[in-house]
Design an enzyme around this catalytic site. Structure first.
Site, mmCIF file in Angstrom:
data_model
loop_
_atom_site.group_PDB
_atom_site.id
_atom_site.type_symbol
_atom_site.label_atom_id
_atom_site.label_comp_id
_atom_site.label_asym_id
_atom_site.label_seq_id
_atom_site.Cartn_x
_atom_site.Cartn_y
_atom_site.Cartn_z
ATOM 1 N N PHE A 217 0.860 -1.193 0.000
ATOM 2 C CA PHE A 217 0.000 0.000 0.000
ATOM 3 C C PHE A 217 0.887 1.230 0.000
ATOM 4 C CE2 PHE A 217 -2.415 3.518 1.504
ATOM 5 C CZ PHE A 217 -3.722 3.301 1.115
ATOM 6 N N ASP A 326 9.132 2.846 1.552
ATOM 7 C CA ASP A 326 7.972 3.601 2.029
ATOM 8 C C ASP A 326 7.823 3.370 3.531
ATOM 9 O OD1 ASP A 326 5.469 4.489 2.790
ATOM 10 O OD2 ASP A 326 4.439 3.728 1.013
ATOM 11 N N LYS A 357 2.453 10.353 8.572
ATOM 12 C CA LYS A 357 1.874 9.824 9.820
ATOM 13 C C LYS A 357 2.601 10.355 11.060
ATOM 14 C CE LYS A 357 -0.330 5.768 7.838
ATOM 15 N NZ LYS A 357 -1.739 5.775 8.152
ATOM 16 N N THR A 381 1.878 23.970 -3.951
ATOM 17 C CA THR A 381 1.677 25.224 -3.221
ATOM 18 C C THR A 381 2.326 25.197 -1.836
ATOM 19 O OG1 THR A 381 -0.455 25.450 -4.308
ATOM 20 C CG2 THR A 381 -0.036 26.905 -2.419
HETATM 21 O O1 PSZ Z 1 -7.474 3.448 3.458
HETATM 22 C C1 PSZ Z 1 -6.534 4.257 3.379
HETATM 23 O O2 PSZ Z 1 -6.421 5.126 2.493
HETATM 24 C C2 PSZ Z 1 -5.427 4.164 4.347
HETATM 25 S S1 PSZ Z 1 -5.650 3.520 5.826
HETATM 26 C C3 PSZ Z 1 -4.028 3.696 6.240
HETATM 27 C C4 PSZ Z 1 -3.332 4.239 5.238
HETATM 28 C C5 PSZ Z 1 -4.146 4.536 4.178
HETATM 29 N N1 PSZ Z 1 -1.993 4.398 5.287
HETATM 30 C C6 PSZ Z 1 -1.369 5.346 4.484
HETATM 31 C C7 PSZ Z 1 -0.099 5.008 3.778
HETATM 32 C C8 PSZ Z 1 0.725 3.930 4.169
HETATM 33 O O3 PSZ Z 1 0.392 3.149 5.201
HETATM 34 C C9 PSZ Z 1 1.887 3.667 3.443
HETATM 35 C C10 PSZ Z 1 2.788 2.546 3.817
HETATM 36 N N2 PSZ Z 1 2.199 4.444 2.386
HETATM 37 C C11 PSZ Z 1 1.436 5.474 2.000
HETATM 38 C C12 PSZ Z 1 0.281 5.786 2.674
HETATM 39 C C13 PSZ Z 1 -0.544 6.942 2.213
HETATM 40 O O4 PSZ Z 1 -0.547 7.929 3.155
HETATM 41 P P1 PSZ Z 1 -1.759 8.986 3.203
HETATM 42 O O5 PSZ Z 1 -2.957 8.235 3.684
HETATM 43 O O6 PSZ Z 1 -1.266 10.008 4.173
HETATM 44 O O7 PSZ Z 1 -1.914 9.505 1.843
#
Ligand code: PSZ
Length: 500
Positions: A217, A326, A357, A381
């Site tokens: 992910f 990541d 996070k 931006t």
């Molecule tokens: O369902 C969702 O969109 C979720 S629930 C938890 C996440 C996303 N985690 C975000 C995440 C991550 O765990 C890793 C390993 N890489 C990138 C991301 C994306 O981060 P955000 O959500 O801040 O865009």
């Protein structure tokens, strides 16, 4: 509320005896309470089912303008403290999920309140600058003293961004720009490349790819989504890039009993990854970079050995692919090291490391060679949020002064040991207890049982999160001490015992 607060810190060797008070609140014993130093609650305290009546009525209100299908309950962030999240119905819960792994040092940490209430910071909070063009005077000092003080080995630069997806999205672009410069032998695109880039055609938009892993992910923006392979709900109906996807090792547990087949499984995945890199280059669609999480989090807390990662890093290097780690979910200390990839013990573990996070600001660390040398190639931006850098500086100080990395290792050991004991006690329900530091997880018999366990735990004052199809993941803040781990295990045990 003052009566709920404790002053004093539990010596780490003490295990609180848990009492159920007349009001139904779980508490550490008074003897323990007397020696506690931090201003925190003594335990969960439940007044209603969750979501309670106020949460439900707020949902109705919000439903008029937004989808509330994924809203769990509404929170009272003023009343929340340390490891305890309080909801609008006055329920106080031990938070072992922390806004999807995003609260570094607990709720309302006094060090952060101080930053927020310092009149010297007023201008920073009121006026949000476009950091790329008009940064505040304090910006270099805060970056160097904060983010760069925790930069992963070998990565001398940092680019901030607003969120995890945005960080990966821009890291991908940095990789492609780097790769094209390498291919061309210089960094000046031709007129033809410039012209075709604007109309989405080659050679300006080259046919480069990124290799990602099944179960990974990396975010939900369009580029990131092409490398995210967890659930259909995140992807279906959205056009994407056709990029290579390698298998991620499916390890069997307990690890000690399956060493031979697990190492064969990892060898199979490494071989396939390398095979894909070779084949896609031959197809004329070369792999510019490899992107991977040190532990696949959303995908189900899937671990591979440190040796797997060391070898994968070697394969990427051998084929001239950038290696992007990541650390959006694993970074910031919860695995017992500040960066999970430090566990691999490599001198050159990564070319780029993305974060968000618990780091409060998003962004990525990079080697010099991944920094485009023209303005506006990587840009937007806000490029993050400077006030998050102010908070992060304090968070890093607190991690150091409160020895939180050691605390994580200690409470992580209690958690994992406790999970091993629970899976031995309930073998028909739990399996595959696993973790690094407090970054732990366990599998539940099936998805329905997992979901009902999450709700039972919540109604007993324990906030947990699911991941994968039937796993539960534990993502406490770094201020989660041994006593919280015992409390967590105690409540989790009670919730499991009700399942049958
Ligand atoms: O369902 C969702 O969109 C979720 S629930 C938890 C996440 C996303 N985690 C975000 C995440 C991550 O765990 C890793 C390993 N890489 C990138 C991301 C994306 O981060 P955000 O959500 O801040 O865009």
């Amino acid at each position: 509320m003052a009566a709920c607060l404790l002053r004093g810190c539990l010596s780490s060797s003490l295990r609180p005896s848990l009492l159920l008070s007349a009001s139904g609140c779980r508490q550490a014993s008074e003897a323990v309470a007397r020696v506690m130093e931090d201003v925190e609650y003594t335990g969960p305290c439940m007044k209603t089912e969750v979501p309670g009546p106020i949460s439900k009525s707020l949902s109705k209100q919000l439903e008029v303008v937004q989808n509330v299908l994924q809203v769990n309950f509404f929170c009272d962030y003023d009343e929340s403290r340390g490891n305890y999240l309080v909801d609008v119905d006055g329920n106080r819960m031990l938070d072992v999920y922390t806004q999807i792994a995003s609260i570094p040092i607990g709720y309302n940490h006094p060090a952060l309140t101080k930053i927020m209430t310092d009149p010297m910071n007023l201008g920073a909070f009121i006026n949000r600058p476009a950091l790329g063009m008009l940064p505040p005077g304090k910006y270099p000092e805060k970056l160097l003293g904060g983010l760069m003080s925790v930069a992963p080995r070998g990565l001398g630069r940092v680019q901030t961004m607003a969120c995890g997806s945005c960080s990966n999205e821009n890291a991908y672009k940095a990789i492609f720009i780097w790769y094209r410069n390498k291919q061309r032998g210089h960094n000046i695109p031709s007129q033809e490349e410039e012209r075709t880039s604007v109309i989405n055609q080659g050679p300006g938009c080259p046919d480069l790819t990124l290799l990602s892993f099944m179960g990974g992910f990396h975010g939900r923006t369009l580029g990131c989504l092409a490398t995210t392979h967890t659930k259909a709900i995140q992807k279906v109906d959205v056009p994407t890039f056709d990029w290579p996807i390698a298998p991620y090792p499916q390890l069997r547990y307990p690890l000690e009993e399956h060493q031979r087949e697990n190492s064969q499984e990892e060898a199979r995945c490494l071989e396939q990854a390398e095979d894909l890199i070779v084949k896609w280059a031959l197809k004329g669609r070369p792999v510019a970079g490899v992107v991977i999480e040190p532990i696949q989090a959303e995908g189900g807390d899937n671990h591979a050995s440190f040796d797997f990662y060391r070898k994968l890093r070697g394969i990427a290097k051998k084929h001239g692919c950038a290696f992007l780690v990541d650390e959006v979910q694993t970074g910031g200390g919860s695995t017992g090291k500040f960066w999970a990839h430090e566990h691999w013990g490599l001198d050159d573990p990564a070319d780029i490391v993305s974060f968000s996070k618990k780091m409060l600001t998003g962004g990525y660390f990079l080697k010099d060679e991944f920094q485009p040398d023209k303005p506006f190639r990587i840009f937007n931006t806000w490029l993050g949020d400077h006030t998050k850098n102010l908070f992060l500086n304090e968070v890093i100080k607190v991690i150091r002064t409160e020895n939180l990395m050691e605390e994580v290792q200690r409470s992580g050991r209690v958690m994992l040991q406790g999970l091993y004991e629970l899976q031995a006690k309930y073998p028909h329900l739990l399996s595959r207890a696993r973790g690094l530091g407090t970054f732990c997880a366990v599998d539940v018999r099936d998805e329905d049982t997992r979901n009902s366990l999450l709700i039972k735990a919540r109604n007993k004052g324990l906030v947990l999160g699911g991941c994968g199809t039937s796993s539960i993941r534990f993502r406490p803040a770094l201020v989660f001490k041994e006593r919280h781990a015992h409390l967590f295990l105690d409540i989790f045990n009670d919730a499991i015992a009700e399942l049958k």
